[in-house]
Motif scaffolding. Structure first.
Motif, mmCIF file in Angstrom:
data_model
loop_
_atom_site.group_PDB
_atom_site.id
_atom_site.type_symbol
_atom_site.label_atom_id
_atom_site.label_comp_id
_atom_site.label_asym_id
_atom_site.label_seq_id
_atom_site.Cartn_x
_atom_site.Cartn_y
_atom_site.Cartn_z
ATOM 1 N N CYS A 72 45.318 23.060 42.596
ATOM 2 C CA CYS A 72 45.963 22.254 43.639
ATOM 3 C C CYS A 72 47.455 22.554 43.754
ATOM 4 C CB CYS A 72 45.726 20.779 43.376
ATOM 5 S SG CYS A 72 43.978 20.326 43.548
ATOM 6 N N GLY A 73 48.138 22.697 42.651
ATOM 7 C CA GLY A 73 49.563 23.012 42.693
ATOM 8 C C GLY A 73 49.814 24.362 43.326
ATOM 9 N N ASN A 74 49.005 25.350 42.960
ATOM 10 C CA ASN A 74 49.152 26.689 43.518
ATOM 11 C C ASN A 74 48.882 26.690 45.022
ATOM 12 O OD1 ASN A 74 49.659 29.500 43.258
ATOM 13 N ND2 ASN A 74 47.459 29.855 43.428
ATOM 14 N N ARG A 75 47.836 25.968 45.464
ATOM 15 C CA ARG A 75 47.546 25.879 46.899
ATOM 16 C C ARG A 75 48.739 25.302 47.661
ATOM 17 N NH1 ARG A 75 41.750 22.861 46.673
ATOM 18 N NH2 ARG A 75 40.547 24.553 45.758
ATOM 19 N N ALA A 76 49.332 24.241 47.109
ATOM 20 C CA ALA A 76 50.470 23.597 47.774
ATOM 21 C C ALA A 76 51.662 24.546 47.827
ATOM 22 C CB ALA A 76 50.850 22.315 47.048
ATOM 23 N N LYS A 77 51.910 25.293 46.780
ATOM 24 C CA LYS A 77 53.038 26.233 46.767
ATOM 25 C C LYS A 77 52.813 27.375 47.752
ATOM 26 C CE LYS A 77 54.595 25.029 42.230
ATOM 27 N NZ LYS A 77 55.943 25.196 41.764
ATOM 28 N N VAL A 78 51.585 27.873 47.837
ATOM 29 C CA VAL A 78 51.275 28.943 48.786
ATOM 30 C C VAL A 78 51.444 28.434 50.218
ATOM 31 C CG1 VAL A 78 49.405 30.395 49.703
ATOM 32 C CG2 VAL A 78 49.799 30.268 47.239
ATOM 33 N N TRP A 108 49.807 17.128 40.508
ATOM 34 C CA TRP A 108 48.488 17.693 40.783
ATOM 35 C C TRP A 108 47.603 17.607 39.556
ATOM 36 C CZ3 TRP A 108 52.813 20.931 42.093
ATOM 37 C CH2 TRP A 108 53.148 20.877 43.448
ATOM 38 N N CYS A 109 46.320 17.515 39.811
ATOM 39 C CA CYS A 109 45.362 17.485 38.704
ATOM 40 C C CYS A 109 45.330 18.825 37.982
ATOM 41 C CB CYS A 109 43.961 17.115 39.213
ATOM 42 S SG CYS A 109 43.216 18.362 40.287
ATOM 43 N N SER A 110 45.642 19.887 38.707
ATOM 44 C CA SER A 110 45.668 21.231 38.131
ATOM 45 C C SER A 110 46.736 22.043 38.835
ATOM 46 C CB SER A 110 44.303 21.909 38.307
ATOM 47 O OG SER A 110 44.395 23.284 38.027
ATOM 48 N N ASN A 114 39.633 17.284 33.202
ATOM 49 C CA ASN A 114 40.894 17.993 33.109
ATOM 50 C C ASN A 114 41.968 16.917 33.025
ATOM 51 O OD1 ASN A 114 42.802 20.079 33.258
ATOM 52 N ND2 ASN A 114 42.935 19.881 35.475
ATOM 53 N N LYS A 115 42.802 16.951 32.029
ATOM 54 C CA LYS A 115 43.854 15.957 31.817
ATOM 55 C C LYS A 115 43.274 14.559 31.619
ATOM 56 C CE LYS A 115 47.286 18.556 34.425
ATOM 57 N NZ LYS A 115 48.294 18.490 35.482
ATOM 58 N N PRO A 116 42.478 14.360 30.555
ATOM 59 C CA PRO A 116 41.826 13.063 30.333
ATOM 60 C C PRO A 116 42.784 11.966 29.886
ATOM 61 C CG PRO A 116 41.404 14.525 28.488
ATOM 62 C CD PRO A 116 42.136 15.339 29.522
ATOM 63 N N ALA A 117 42.507 10.762 30.328
ATOM 64 C CA ALA A 117 43.263 9.576 29.932
ATOM 65 C C ALA A 117 42.845 9.160 28.519
ATOM 66 C CB ALA A 117 42.997 8.447 30.919
ATOM 67 N N PRO A 118 43.707 8.424 27.820
ATOM 68 C CA PRO A 118 43.359 7.967 26.473
ATOM 69 C C PRO A 118 42.509 6.691 26.494
ATOM 70 C CG PRO A 118 45.590 7.288 27.011
ATOM 71 C CD PRO A 118 45.092 8.116 28.173
ATOM 72 N N GLY A 119 41.757 6.501 25.433
ATOM 73 C CA GLY A 119 41.011 5.260 25.218
ATOM 74 C C GLY A 119 40.089 4.892 26.365
ATOM 75 N N ILE A 178 46.602 10.003 41.038
ATOM 76 C CA ILE A 178 45.702 10.700 41.952
ATOM 77 C C ILE A 178 46.401 11.976 42.398
ATOM 78 C CG2 ILE A 178 44.539 10.599 44.197
ATOM 79 C CD1 ILE A 178 43.291 8.800 42.017
ATOM 80 N N CYS A 179 45.674 13.071 42.353
ATOM 81 C CA CYS A 179 46.202 14.365 42.771
ATOM 82 C C CYS A 179 46.756 14.250 44.193
ATOM 83 C CB CYS A 179 45.104 15.426 42.699
ATOM 84 S SG CYS A 179 45.676 17.087 43.128
ATOM 85 N N ALA A 180 47.930 14.822 44.401
ATOM 86 C CA ALA A 180 48.593 14.733 45.704
ATOM 87 C C ALA A 180 47.937 15.604 46.771
ATOM 88 C CB ALA A 180 50.062 15.124 45.566
#
Length: 190
Positions: free
Chosen positions: A172-178, A166-168, A11-16, A145-147
Motif C-alpha cells: 500500500c505504501g509503495n502504491r501511494a508513492k508511485v 499503511w498496513c504494508s 501483518n502487524k498484529p496487535a497485542p493481547g 486502518i490502512c490509508a
C-alpha cells in the motif's frame, strides 16, 4: 476470548485481546471483496471460534447484518479523523447496551470488563471489553486502518512515533508513492 493461535497470521498484529478486534475488522478484504461473514454460517463459525458463541446458538440474517454494521463502525472509529463519527459511535453504543457487560475481578484481583451473557451480542461484547482494556493500556490508538482506500486493512502501528499510515509499506505504501510520483510528473509536464 479464545486462544490467539486460532486467529491465523496478521501483518502487524496487535497485542493481547486487541488482536481479536483487529481480526474481526479484517474479516472482510475490501480489495478483493471476500467477506468471512458473507453468510450466517461464516459469522457463526467466527464468533464460535473466537468469541465463545455457543455452536448451537441460532443466528439469522438480521444478526449477520448487525455484526457487519458493528465491524464497519469499528473500522470507522479506527480511521484517522473519524473517531467521533456519530453513526459509528451509536452502533458501538447499541452493541454495548445489548452485550451484558459487567465489571468483575480477575484471578489476580484486577478489575476487568467482561461480557457475561450468551448470544451474538455477548460475543460482540467480548470484543468491546477488549477495546476498553486496550484504551486503558494505551494500545487502542495504535490500532489503525490502512490509508489506502482500496485496502482499509486494520494494522497495529508499533512505530516509536505512532506515524504508521499503511498496513504494508511494500504494498500500500509503495502504491501511494508511485501514484504520487506519477501525479507530480504529469503536473510538471502540463
Amino acid at each position: 476470548m479464545r486462544s490467539v493461535e486460532l486467529l491465523g497470521q496478521e501483518n502487524k498484529p496487535a497485542p493481547g485481546d486487541l488482536r481479536f478486534v483487529q481480526a474481526y475488522v479484517n474479516t472482510v478484504d475490501v480489495e478483493s471483496g471476500r467477506d468471512r461473514f458473507h453468510d450466517v454460517g461464516g459469522l457463526r463459525a467466527w464468533l464460535s471460534t473466537h468469541c465463545e458463541l455457543a455452536q448451537d446458538f441460532s443466528l439469522g440474517e438480521t444478526d449477520r447484518l448487525k455484526a457487519i454494521e458493528f465491524r464497519e463502525a469499528l473500522r470507522t472509529v479506527l480511521t484517522e479523523g473519524q473517531e467521533s463519527d456519530e453513526s459509528a459511535l451509536a452502533t458501538i453504543d447499541e452493541v454495548g447496551a445489548r452485550s451484558a457487560l459487567r465489571l468483575g475481578t480477575t484471578d489476580d484481583g484486577r478489575l476487568e470488563l467482561a461480557s457475561t451473557g450468551e448470544g451474538m451480542y455477548a460475543a460482540l461484547g467480548r470484543l468491546l471489553a477488549a477495546v476498553h482494556t486496550a484504551m486503558l493500556e494505551g494500545t487502542w490508538e495504535r490500532l489503525k486502518i490502512c490509508a489506502a482506500d482500496e485496502c482499509r486493512w486494520a494494522f497495529y502501528d508499533a512505530s516509536k512515533n505512532r506515524s504508521g499510515t499503511w498496513c504494508s509499506m511494500q504494498t500500500c505504501g509503495n502504491r501511494a508513492k508511485v501514484r504520487g510520483h506519477r501525479h507530480r510528473q504529469r503536473s510538471a509536464a502540463a
